[in-house]
Write a protein that holds these residues in place. Sequence first.
Motif, mmCIF file in Angstrom:
data_model
loop_
_atom_site.group_PDB
_atom_site.id
_atom_site.type_symbol
_atom_site.label_atom_id
_atom_site.label_comp_id
_atom_site.label_asym_id
_atom_site.label_seq_id
_atom_site.Cartn_x
_atom_site.Cartn_y
_atom_site.Cartn_z
ATOM 1 N N CYS A 53 1.080 4.593 17.639
ATOM 2 C CA CYS A 53 2.106 4.587 16.604
ATOM 3 C C CYS A 53 2.107 5.952 15.933
ATOM 4 O O CYS A 53 1.050 6.472 15.576
ATOM 5 C CB CYS A 53 1.799 3.483 15.596
ATOM 6 N N TYR A 107 3.686 8.161 12.704
ATOM 7 C CA TYR A 107 4.377 8.027 11.430
ATOM 8 C C TYR A 107 4.739 9.409 10.923
ATOM 9 O O TYR A 107 4.091 10.392 11.261
ATOM 10 C CB TYR A 107 3.527 7.259 10.419
ATOM 11 N N PHE A 140 -2.000 1.489 6.135
ATOM 12 C CA PHE A 140 -1.384 1.130 7.410
ATOM 13 C C PHE A 140 -1.896 -0.229 7.866
ATOM 14 O O PHE A 140 -3.060 -0.574 7.641
ATOM 15 C CB PHE A 140 -1.705 2.183 8.476
ATOM 16 N N TRP A 165 -1.563 -3.274 11.154
ATOM 17 C CA TRP A 165 -1.097 -3.720 12.455
ATOM 18 C C TRP A 165 -0.842 -5.223 12.405
ATOM 19 O O TRP A 165 -1.659 -5.990 11.898
ATOM 20 C CB TRP A 165 -2.113 -3.428 13.555
ATOM 21 N N ASP A 214 -6.093 -3.652 9.045
ATOM 22 C CA ASP A 214 -5.484 -2.611 8.229
ATOM 23 C C ASP A 214 -6.460 -1.456 8.036
ATOM 24 O O ASP A 214 -7.650 -1.577 8.314
ATOM 25 C CB ASP A 214 -5.006 -3.165 6.886
ATOM 26 N N VAL A 271 -8.844 0.129 14.850
ATOM 27 C CA VAL A 271 -7.715 0.966 14.474
ATOM 28 C C VAL A 271 -8.249 2.371 14.187
ATOM 29 O O VAL A 271 -9.269 2.528 13.517
ATOM 30 C CB VAL A 271 -6.939 0.394 13.269
ATOM 31 N N LEU A 275 -1.493 6.785 14.625
ATOM 32 C CA LEU A 275 -2.252 5.556 14.428
ATOM 33 C C LEU A 275 -2.356 4.852 15.779
ATOM 34 O O LEU A 275 -1.389 4.850 16.550
ATOM 35 C CB LEU A 275 -1.488 4.670 13.439
ATOM 36 N N SER A 276 -3.505 4.286 16.073
ATOM 37 C CA SER A 276 -3.614 3.528 17.313
ATOM 38 C C SER A 276 -4.376 2.236 17.088
ATOM 39 O O SER A 276 -5.217 2.139 16.190
ATOM 40 C CB SER A 276 -4.300 4.361 18.400
ATOM 41 N N LEU A 277 -4.053 1.265 17.923
ATOM 42 C CA LEU A 277 -4.735 -0.025 17.927
ATOM 43 C C LEU A 277 -5.377 -0.201 19.287
ATOM 44 O O LEU A 277 -4.682 -0.148 20.306
ATOM 45 C CB LEU A 277 -3.757 -1.163 17.664
ATOM 46 N N TYR A 280 3.449 -5.919 19.177
ATOM 47 C CA TYR A 280 2.571 -5.366 18.154
ATOM 48 C C TYR A 280 3.343 -4.353 17.320
ATOM 49 O O TYR A 280 3.988 -3.450 17.849
ATOM 50 C CB TYR A 280 1.353 -4.715 18.802
ATOM 51 N N CYS A 317 3.158 -1.622 14.028
ATOM 52 C CA CYS A 317 2.443 -0.926 12.985
ATOM 53 C C CYS A 317 3.362 -0.851 11.766
ATOM 54 O O CYS A 317 4.582 -0.878 11.899
ATOM 55 C CB CYS A 317 2.017 0.476 13.417
ATOM 56 N N GLU A 321 3.557 0.817 7.526
ATOM 57 C CA GLU A 321 2.952 1.729 6.561
ATOM 58 C C GLU A 321 3.444 1.411 5.159
ATOM 59 O O GLU A 321 4.509 0.830 4.973
ATOM 60 C CB GLU A 321 3.302 3.172 6.895
#
Lengths: 115, 117
Positions: A23, A25, A33, A35, A49, A64, A73-75, A88, A90, A92
Amino acid sequence: GESVGLHLPTLSVQEGDNSIINCAYSNSASDYFIWYKQESGKGPQFIIDIRSNMDKRQGQRVTVLLNKTVKHLSLQIAATQPGDSAVYFCAENRGGGTSYGKLTFGQGTILTVHP
Amino acid sequence: NAGVTQTPKFQVLKTGQSMTLQCAQDMNHEYMSWYRQDPGMGLRLIHYSVGAGITDQGEVPNGYNVSRSTTEDFPLRLLSAAPSQTSVYFCASSRLQGRATGANVLTFGAGSRLTVL
Protein backbone atom coordinates in the motif's frame (compact mmCIF):
# COMPACT_ATOMS: atom_id res chain seq x y z
CA GLY A 1 -7.19 15.30 -2.13
CA GLU A 2 -4.53 12.91 -1.01
CA SER A 3 -5.43 9.27 -0.87
CA VAL A 4 -4.18 5.85 -0.03
CA GLY A 5 -3.57 3.47 -2.92
CA LEU A 6 -2.41 -0.04 -3.61
CA HIS A 7 0.30 -1.24 -5.98
CA LEU A 8 -1.38 -4.53 -6.95
CA PRO A 9 -5.08 -5.06 -7.29
CA THR A 10 -4.84 -8.88 -7.24
CA LEU A 11 -2.56 -11.42 -5.62
CA SER A 12 -2.68 -15.18 -6.05
CA VAL A 13 -0.68 -17.49 -3.81
CA GLN A 14 -0.48 -21.16 -2.95
CA GLU A 15 -1.62 -22.39 0.42
CA GLY A 16 1.27 -22.32 2.87
CA ASP A 17 3.14 -19.55 1.09
CA ASN A 18 3.69 -16.14 2.62
CA SER A 19 1.70 -13.24 1.18
CA ILE A 20 2.72 -9.61 0.96
CA ILE A 21 0.17 -6.93 0.21
CA ASN A 22 1.46 -3.44 -0.47
CA CYS A 23 0.00 0.00 0.00
CA ALA A 24 1.31 3.44 -0.92
CA TYR A 25 0.10 6.57 0.79
CA SER A 26 0.65 10.15 -0.23
CA ASN A 27 -0.36 12.11 2.87
CA SER A 28 2.81 12.72 4.86
CA ALA A 29 0.69 13.96 7.77
CA SER A 30 -0.91 10.54 8.27
CA ASP A 31 0.16 9.02 11.54
CA TYR A 32 -2.08 6.01 11.95
CA PHE A 33 -2.67 3.11 9.58
CA ILE A 34 -4.97 0.11 9.64
CA TRP A 35 -5.41 -3.03 7.62
CA TYR A 36 -8.87 -4.50 7.10
CA LYS A 37 -9.97 -7.78 5.58
CA GLN A 38 -13.26 -8.02 3.74
CA GLU A 39 -14.75 -11.37 2.85
CA SER A 40 -17.42 -11.65 0.20
CA GLY A 41 -20.76 -10.30 1.39
CA LYS A 42 -19.40 -9.09 4.71
CA GLY A 43 -18.21 -5.86 6.23
CA PRO A 44 -14.50 -5.10 6.67
CA GLN A 45 -12.85 -6.72 9.66
CA PHE A 46 -9.92 -5.26 11.57
CA ILE A 47 -6.62 -7.11 11.15
CA ILE A 48 -3.86 -4.95 12.56
CA ASP A 49 -2.90 -1.32 13.02
CA ILE A 50 0.29 0.67 13.36
CA ARG A 51 1.18 4.18 14.42
CA SER A 52 3.71 6.31 12.61
CA ASN A 53 6.20 6.13 15.48
CA MET A 54 6.62 2.43 14.74
CA ASP A 55 8.24 0.59 11.82
CA LYS A 56 6.84 -2.85 12.46
CA ARG A 57 4.08 -4.51 14.35
CA GLN A 58 3.27 -8.19 14.60
CA GLY A 59 0.05 -10.01 15.24
CA GLN A 60 -1.02 -13.59 14.87
CA ARG A 61 0.39 -14.69 11.46
CA VAL A 62 0.36 -11.08 10.28
CA THR A 63 2.99 -8.37 10.28
CA VAL A 64 2.61 -4.76 9.20
CA LEU A 65 5.64 -2.81 8.05
CA LEU A 66 5.71 0.96 7.72
CA ASN A 67 8.31 2.85 5.72
CA LYS A 68 7.70 6.53 6.22
CA THR A 69 10.60 7.55 4.01
CA VAL A 70 8.89 6.22 0.90
CA LYS A 71 5.35 6.37 2.30
CA HIS A 72 4.82 2.65 1.98
CA LEU A 73 2.85 0.18 4.06
CA SER A 74 2.77 -3.58 3.72
CA LEU A 75 0.86 -6.47 5.22
CA GLN A 76 2.60 -9.80 5.45
CA ILE A 77 0.57 -12.95 6.04
CA ALA A 78 2.55 -16.01 7.05
CA ALA A 79 1.54 -19.51 5.95
CA THR A 80 -1.41 -18.24 3.96
CA GLN A 81 -4.56 -20.34 4.22
CA PRO A 82 -7.63 -20.59 1.97
CA GLY A 83 -9.58 -18.74 4.65
CA ASP A 84 -7.33 -15.75 4.06
CA SER A 85 -8.85 -15.27 0.61
CA ALA A 86 -10.52 -11.86 0.73
CA VAL A 87 -10.11 -8.22 -0.23
CA TYR A 88 -7.56 -6.39 1.90
CA PHE A 89 -7.76 -2.66 2.47
CA CYS A 90 -5.26 -0.32 3.98
CA ALA A 91 -6.59 2.84 5.57
CA GLU A 92 -5.00 5.93 7.04
CA ASN A 93 -5.91 8.65 9.48
CA ARG A 94 -4.15 11.93 9.95
CA GLY A 95 -4.71 11.64 13.64
CA GLY A 96 -5.92 13.84 16.43
CA GLY A 97 -8.84 16.12 17.13
CA THR A 98 -11.32 16.68 14.38
CA SER A 99 -9.84 14.07 12.08
CA TYR A 100 -10.73 11.29 14.50
CA GLY A 101 -12.40 8.39 12.75
CA LYS A 102 -11.98 9.86 9.30
CA LEU A 103 -10.29 6.92 7.73
CA THR A 104 -9.23 7.15 4.10
CA PHE A 105 -9.32 3.74 2.47
CA GLY A 106 -7.31 2.39 -0.42
CA GLN A 107 -8.95 0.62 -3.34
CA GLY A 108 -8.22 -2.85 -2.01
CA THR A 109 -6.23 -5.92 -3.08
CA ILE A 110 -7.90 -9.20 -3.88
CA LEU A 111 -6.00 -12.08 -2.32
CA THR A 112 -6.75 -15.55 -3.67
CA VAL A 113 -5.24 -18.57 -1.96
CA HIS A 114 -5.12 -21.78 -3.97
CA PRO A 115 -5.15 -25.13 -2.12
CA ASN B 1 -23.73 -9.19 21.75
CA ALA B 2 -24.76 -8.62 18.13
CA GLY B 3 -22.17 -5.93 17.29
CA VAL B 4 -23.31 -3.60 14.49
CA THR B 5 -26.64 -4.46 12.90
CA GLN B 6 -27.76 -2.94 9.60
CA THR B 7 -31.18 -3.15 7.98
CA PRO B 8 -32.27 -3.73 5.32
CA LYS B 9 -29.62 -5.89 3.65
CA PHE B 10 -31.00 -5.18 0.19
CA GLN B 11 -33.19 -2.39 -1.15
CA VAL B 12 -34.31 -1.25 -4.59
CA LEU B 13 -35.60 2.30 -5.00
CA LYS B 14 -36.86 4.42 -7.83
CA THR B 15 -35.29 7.79 -8.49
CA GLY B 16 -36.79 10.39 -6.17
CA GLN B 17 -37.95 7.98 -3.49
CA SER B 18 -36.81 8.36 0.07
CA MET B 19 -35.69 5.77 2.57
CA THR B 20 -33.74 5.23 5.76
CA LEU B 21 -30.94 2.77 6.33
CA GLN B 22 -30.93 1.64 9.92
CA CYS B 23 -27.85 1.02 12.03
CA ALA B 24 -27.74 -0.14 15.64
CA GLN B 25 -24.83 -1.17 17.86
CA ASP B 26 -24.94 -2.79 21.28
CA MET B 27 -21.33 -2.18 22.32
CA ASN B 28 -21.92 1.24 23.89
CA HIS B 29 -19.59 2.80 21.33
CA GLU B 30 -19.52 6.58 21.30
CA TYR B 31 -18.37 6.86 17.68
CA MET B 32 -20.52 5.80 14.72
CA SER B 33 -20.13 6.40 11.02
CA TRP B 34 -21.49 5.60 7.58
CA TYR B 35 -19.37 4.64 4.58
CA ARG B 36 -20.28 3.81 1.04
CA GLN B 37 -18.36 1.29 -1.03
CA ASP B 38 -18.21 1.55 -4.79
CA PRO B 39 -16.18 -0.67 -7.16
CA GLY B 40 -12.59 0.49 -7.47
CA MET B 41 -13.03 3.32 -4.96
CA GLY B 42 -12.65 1.69 -1.60
CA LEU B 43 -14.83 3.00 1.21
CA ARG B 44 -15.70 6.68 1.50
CA LEU B 45 -16.96 8.38 4.64
CA ILE B 46 -20.43 9.93 4.39
CA HIS B 47 -21.28 11.13 7.91
CA TYR B 48 -20.10 10.39 11.40
CA SER B 49 -21.01 11.02 15.03
CA VAL B 50 -18.93 11.16 18.20
CA GLY B 51 -21.93 10.92 20.50
CA ALA B 52 -25.66 11.41 20.88
CA GLY B 53 -26.74 14.75 19.46
CA ILE B 54 -23.45 15.30 17.60
CA THR B 55 -23.00 14.63 13.88
CA ASP B 56 -20.63 15.87 11.21
CA GLN B 57 -19.97 15.48 7.51
CA GLY B 58 -17.46 13.17 5.95
CA GLU B 59 -16.01 13.09 2.46
CA VAL B 60 -19.24 12.53 0.49
CA PRO B 61 -22.20 13.89 2.51
CA ASN B 62 -24.37 15.33 -0.28
CA GLY B 63 -27.75 13.66 -0.61
CA TYR B 64 -27.64 12.09 2.85
CA ASN B 65 -28.87 13.12 6.27
CA VAL B 66 -28.13 11.62 9.67
CA SER B 67 -29.17 12.08 13.26
CA ARG B 68 -28.00 10.57 16.55
CA SER B 69 -30.71 10.67 19.18
CA THR B 70 -29.34 7.70 21.13
CA THR B 71 -25.94 6.10 21.62
CA GLU B 72 -27.15 2.90 19.99
CA ASP B 73 -28.73 4.13 16.74
CA PHE B 74 -27.39 6.07 13.77
CA PRO B 75 -29.83 6.05 10.80
CA LEU B 76 -28.85 7.28 7.34
CA ARG B 77 -31.57 9.01 5.34
CA LEU B 78 -31.80 9.44 1.60
CA LEU B 79 -34.37 12.17 0.98
CA SER B 80 -34.54 11.88 -2.82
CA ALA B 81 -32.66 8.88 -4.15
CA ALA B 82 -30.54 9.21 -7.29
CA PRO B 83 -28.88 6.50 -9.41
CA SER B 84 -25.49 7.82 -8.26
CA GLN B 85 -26.39 6.60 -4.78
CA THR B 86 -26.43 2.99 -5.92
CA SER B 87 -23.82 1.46 -3.66
CA VAL B 88 -23.14 -0.77 -0.69
CA TYR B 89 -23.44 1.12 2.57
CA PHE B 90 -21.59 0.21 5.73
CA CYS B 91 -22.19 1.43 9.23
CA ALA B 92 -19.27 1.29 11.66
CA SER B 93 -18.69 2.10 15.30
CA SER B 94 -15.84 2.37 17.77
CA ARG B 95 -14.89 3.58 21.19
CA LEU B 96 -13.40 7.04 21.50
CA GLN B 97 -10.30 5.87 23.33
CA GLY B 98 -7.18 6.75 21.41
CA ARG B 99 -8.89 9.83 20.11
CA ALA B 100 -5.87 12.03 20.69
CA THR B 101 -3.91 10.09 18.10
CA GLY B 102 -6.83 9.44 15.78
CA ALA B 103 -6.41 5.75 16.43
CA ASN B 104 -9.72 3.99 16.20
CA VAL B 105 -10.57 0.45 15.33
CA LEU B 106 -13.90 0.39 13.56
CA THR B 107 -16.36 -2.48 13.88
CA PHE B 108 -18.38 -2.72 10.69
CA GLY B 109 -21.85 -4.01 10.01
CA ALA B 110 -22.56 -6.50 7.23
CA GLY B 111 -23.65 -3.81 4.80
CA SER B 112 -26.80 -2.67 2.99
CA ARG B 113 -26.89 -2.97 -0.79
CA LEU B 114 -28.93 -0.19 -2.36
CA THR B 115 -29.95 0.02 -6.00
CA VAL B 116 -31.57 3.17 -7.36
CA LEU B 117 -33.30 2.78 -10.71
